[in-house]
Scaffold this motif. Structure first.
Motif, PDB file in Angstrom:
ATOM      1  N   PRO A  49       0.843  -1.204   0.000  1.00 28.00           N
ATOM      2  CA  PRO A  49       0.000   0.000   0.000  1.00 28.00           C
ATOM      3  C   PRO A  49       0.874   1.248   0.000  1.00 28.00           C
ATOM      4  N   ALA A  50       0.407   2.305  -0.621  1.00 27.80           N
ATOM      5  CA  ALA A  50       1.215   3.523  -0.754  1.00 27.80           C
ATOM      6  C   ALA A  50       1.569   4.124   0.593  1.00 27.80           C
ATOM      7  N   ASP A  51       0.620   4.139   1.542  1.00 30.77           N
ATOM      8  CA  ASP A  51       0.924   4.737   2.837  1.00 30.77           C
ATOM      9  C   ASP A  51       1.950   3.903   3.596  1.00 30.77           C
ATOM     10  N   PHE A  52       1.876   2.590   3.418  1.00 31.75           N
ATOM     11  CA  PHE A  52       2.856   1.722   4.069  1.00 31.75           C
ATOM     12  C   PHE A  52       4.251   1.964   3.497  1.00 31.75           C
ATOM     13  N   ALA A  53       4.373   2.017   2.188  1.00 24.49           N
ATOM     14  CA  ALA A  53       5.677   2.238   1.561  1.00 24.49           C
ATOM     15  C   ALA A  53       6.289   3.551   2.031  1.00 24.49           C
ATOM     16  N   ALA A  54       5.463   4.570   2.240  1.00 28.55           N
ATOM     17  CA  ALA A  54       5.972   5.869   2.669  1.00 28.55           C
ATOM     18  C   ALA A  54       6.557   5.789   4.078  1.00 28.55           C
ATOM     19  N   TYR A  55       5.846   5.152   5.006  1.00 29.88           N
ATOM     20  CA  TYR A  55       6.411   5.135   6.355  1.00 29.88           C
ATOM     21  C   TYR A  55       7.498   4.074   6.514  1.00 29.88           C
ATOM     22  N   TYR A  56       7.494   3.060   5.642  1.00 32.20           N
ATOM     23  CA  TYR A  56       8.604   2.107   5.694  1.00 32.20           C
ATOM     24  C   TYR A  56       9.913   2.801   5.330  1.00 32.20           C
ATOM     25  N   ALA A  57       9.856   3.732   4.389  1.00 31.56           N
ATOM     26  CA  ALA A  57      11.062   4.482   4.020  1.00 31.56           C
ATOM     27  C   ALA A  57      11.586   5.281   5.212  1.00 31.56           C
TER      28      ALA A  57
END
Length: 370
Positions: free
Chosen positions: A251-259
């Motif tokens: 999911p896009a929000d997950f990828a953002a906070y994983y970074a």
């Protein structure tokens, strides 16, 4: 590596000196990582008394149930200088303790995790002796790992890395967390561990609970999955490593906070060096996560020490001003957890070295898409 390189008479000698320096007359240590550290004996915790009696100025005696004597004899205990004394069922083993120490001890250190019934029985057996925690004595000895211990943790790190490298065999849509965890447990043993200590497989919203464990929930395509696994090697030293996977595109929000999490974990590892405090390493990760707006979603300390215990000193947490020293080994494992949605954690075991830091888990920390 021969066990003698890990378990040697030097440990008992150092513990005697530390006991005297602490103003204690003896240590009384039951089944625990402390007992294994001192004697090499990995004892079962039973209602029958197993107890190392270690006077500050006398002979070390390991009291064991008679039926456990063969196991104690097979351990390094006698080779490190502990005399074995057994007791049979129906006898009072606390009489042995009384006979060894009698009224000549005024203060004793008890194992931190000793059962209450044993603490009280020892109080009755040694009524003139005040009781303190042995951990205050042994903590300083166990805190800084020897080169042989670091080698043991390095082997444990390689073994658990090998399990993560097989995750693509097991982690796929349509399987339950419990099914994946069973395969992982077999993989942990196959990689050389003697025991499986834990398998966390937390998919989708379960990933928002740091200690979720496993469930019968079916893993779905597109879900992030937190996999935190560890075991103990035959020499007793532990592994512990977390990686986060995604079944297909995240999911896009997950990828953002994983970074954000990835940057924070690398920053905390890079902060490790002699003289830096434990809380400063915690802040190196926590500050970046907070600045990105996820401070409230980082629910736990950044790390914990590791050795014969999966969790031991030093703890990488705010308020711990302990300066790091070469030989201190601990996890670096920041996480971000969004309740009801998903979560992520990245965990490496590292050791502080004279020149900075060594990662004992060496596989990539990037998000793995399966």
């Amino acid at each position: 590596m021969l066990l003698v390189e890990l378990y040697s008479p030097d440990r008992l000698a150092a513990a005697r000196r530390a006991t005297a320096e602490a103003g204690l007359d003896a240590l009384l240590i039951g089944p625990s990582a402390d007992l294994r550290y001192l004697t090499g004996y990995d004892a079962h915790a039973l209602e029958r008394l197993t107890l190392l009696v270690l006077p500050a100025d006398g002979e070390a005696v390991l009291i064991v149930p008679r039926l456990e004597r063969p196991a104690a004899e097979a351990s390094p205990a006698r080779s490190v200088g502990a005399r074995l004394v057994d007791h049979e069922d129906g006898s009072d083993p606390y009489d042995i303790v009384r006979g060894l120490l009698g009224d000549r001890v005024k203060a004793v250190g008890l194992g931190d995790r000793m059962w209450a019934e044993q603490v009280l029985a020892l109080r009755d057996a040694l009524p003139d002796a005040t009781q303190a925690l042995a951990g205050a004595v042994l903590r300083g000895l166990r805190l800084r790992k020897t080169p042989a211990e670091v080698d043991a943790l390095r082997r444990a790190g390689r073994a658990i890395d090998a399990v993560h490298e097989r995750m693509g065999e097991w982690l796929r849509p349509g399987r339950t967390e419990a099914e994946v965890a069973a395969d992982i447990a077999a993989g942990i043993r196959a990689a050389g561990h003697a025991t499986v200590e834990f398998t966390i497989v937390a998919a989708g919203p379960d990933g928002a609970s740091p200690h979720h464990g496993v469930s019968d929930r079916v893993i779905r395509a597109g879900e992030p999955v937190v996999v935190d696994i560890g075991g103990a090697m035959p020499d007793g030293y532990c592994s512990d490593s977390t990686r986060t996977y995604c079944i297909g595109e995240p999911p896009a929000d997950f990828a953002a906070y994983y970074a954000v999490l990835h940057e924070a974990q690398r920053a905390a590892v890079a902060a490790v060096r002699p003289g830096v405090t434990a809380e400063a390493v915690d802040a190196a990760a926590r500050d970046l996560i907070a600045q990105a707006g996820f401070g409230a979603a980082f629910l736990h300390r950044t790390g914990h020490g590791i050795g014969l215990d999966g969790h031991e000193d030093p703890y990488i947490v705010a308020g711990n001003a302990t300066p790091l020293e070469p030989g201190m080994a601990f996890s670096i494992e920041p996480g971000i957890y969004l309740a009801g949605r998903h979560g992520a954690r990245i965990e490496d075991i590292v050791v502080c070295t004279a020149g900075g830091v060594e990662r004992l888990n060496t596989i990539d920390t990037e998000l793995v898409i399966l």
